[in-house]
Enzyme design. Structure first.
Site, short mmCIF file in Angstrom:
data_model
loop_
_atom_site.label_atom_id
_atom_site.label_comp_id
_atom_site.label_asym_id
_atom_site.label_seq_id
_atom_site.Cartn_x
_atom_site.Cartn_y
_atom_site.Cartn_z
N PRO A 33 0.81 -1.22 0.00
CA PRO A 33 0.00 0.00 0.00
C PRO A 33 0.84 1.27 0.00
O PRO A 33 0.32 2.36 -0.23
CB PRO A 33 -0.84 -0.12 1.28
CG PRO A 33 -0.09 -1.09 2.14
CD PRO A 33 0.57 -2.04 1.21
N ASP A 49 -10.07 1.03 -24.68
CA ASP A 49 -10.53 0.94 -23.29
C ASP A 49 -10.52 2.29 -22.61
O ASP A 49 -9.76 3.19 -22.99
CB ASP A 49 -9.61 0.01 -22.49
CG ASP A 49 -9.88 -1.45 -22.78
OD1 ASP A 49 -11.00 -1.77 -23.22
OD2 ASP A 49 -8.98 -2.27 -22.55
#
Length: 245
Positions: free
Chosen positions: A89, A169
């Protein structure tokens, strides 16, 4: 591409890597996966991979020895060093740009941690990338590694049925993707935009570009600061603003 995944919970990957696009990519020989329980590289009697942190504190910390030994085994015959990615993280936030960058590599190694964290020597002397999939904490790096693996593998040439799919995309072009419609043309009184039924591909492409821009302005206006807008796109934005988007 070869992808090695170092984890204490290899069974977590069986469903993700054995279904859908990941399965097809392996069948097409576009990628090979090697999911490894790095506990087997521990050099102690009880195959211990974690210990208490020096200086005290909560939780357990992954020891450097099993991770270093596993990576050494996976790279000992390699001339070119692979990208060694630490799931954490504290890492840089994962983006489509990073996915495209990693998709150009031949070999990736993911390190999935657990417990309180990693011995800092892993971070300082072993890895090439430290990546987070968002500003939140998971119980381990496995889910994050699955997300990144999926995002990268689908970009490999020949993996998707339509080669234009990854190019168009959301995020790949710098804009969010335009709306999509399929049959029936009228559903419960709701019609498909007429231009999509016209067969005029030039007008369809213009409509899609315009709606892609509209959607980005409405949902992610911050993305527009990162791209160079054409004169036509600038005109459209003025239209949207006059219409309150």
């Amino acid at each position: 591409m070869k992808i090695d995944i170092l984890t204490l919970f290899p069974d977590m990957f069986s469903g993700v890597l054995g279904e859908s696009i990941m399965k097809k990519a392996q069948e097409k020989v576009k990628v090979t996966f090697n999911v490894i329980d790095f506990r087997k590289y521990a050099d102690n009697k009880h195959l211990k991979v974690d210990d208490y942190p020096y200086g005290g504190g909560a939780g357990m910390v992954l020891m450097p020895q099993p991770i270093f030994a596993a990576v050494d085994d996976l790279t000992k015959e390699k001339i070119k060093k692979p990208r060694i990615i630490l799931m954490c993280p504290q890492g840089a936030t994962f983006t489509q740009e990073k996915a495209e960058e990693l998709a150009a590599e031949d070999h990736l190694i993911f390190i999935c941690g657990h417990y309180e964290g990693y011995d800092e020597r892993i971070r300082e002397h072993l890895i090439t990338d430290e990546i987070s999939i968002g500003d939140y904490v998971l119980t381990g790096g496995e889910l994050a590694a699955m997300v990144i693996t999926d995002s990268v593998v689908r970009l490999l040439p020949g993996v998707l049925g339509n080669e234009d799919s990854p190019v168009k995309d959301s995020h790949s072009s710098g804009l969010l993707e335009h709306p999509h419609y399929t049959r029936p043309a009228n559903f419960n009184g709701l019609d498909v935009p007429e231009v999509l039924l016209s067969g005029n591909h030039k007008n369809i492409d213009l409509w899609r570009e315009k709606e892609s821009l509209r959607r980005t302005l409405k949902r992610r206006p911050d993305m527009l600061d990162k791209i160079k807008l054409s004169d036509q796109q600038k005109k459209w934005i003025k239209e949207f603003e006059a219409e309150n988007i």
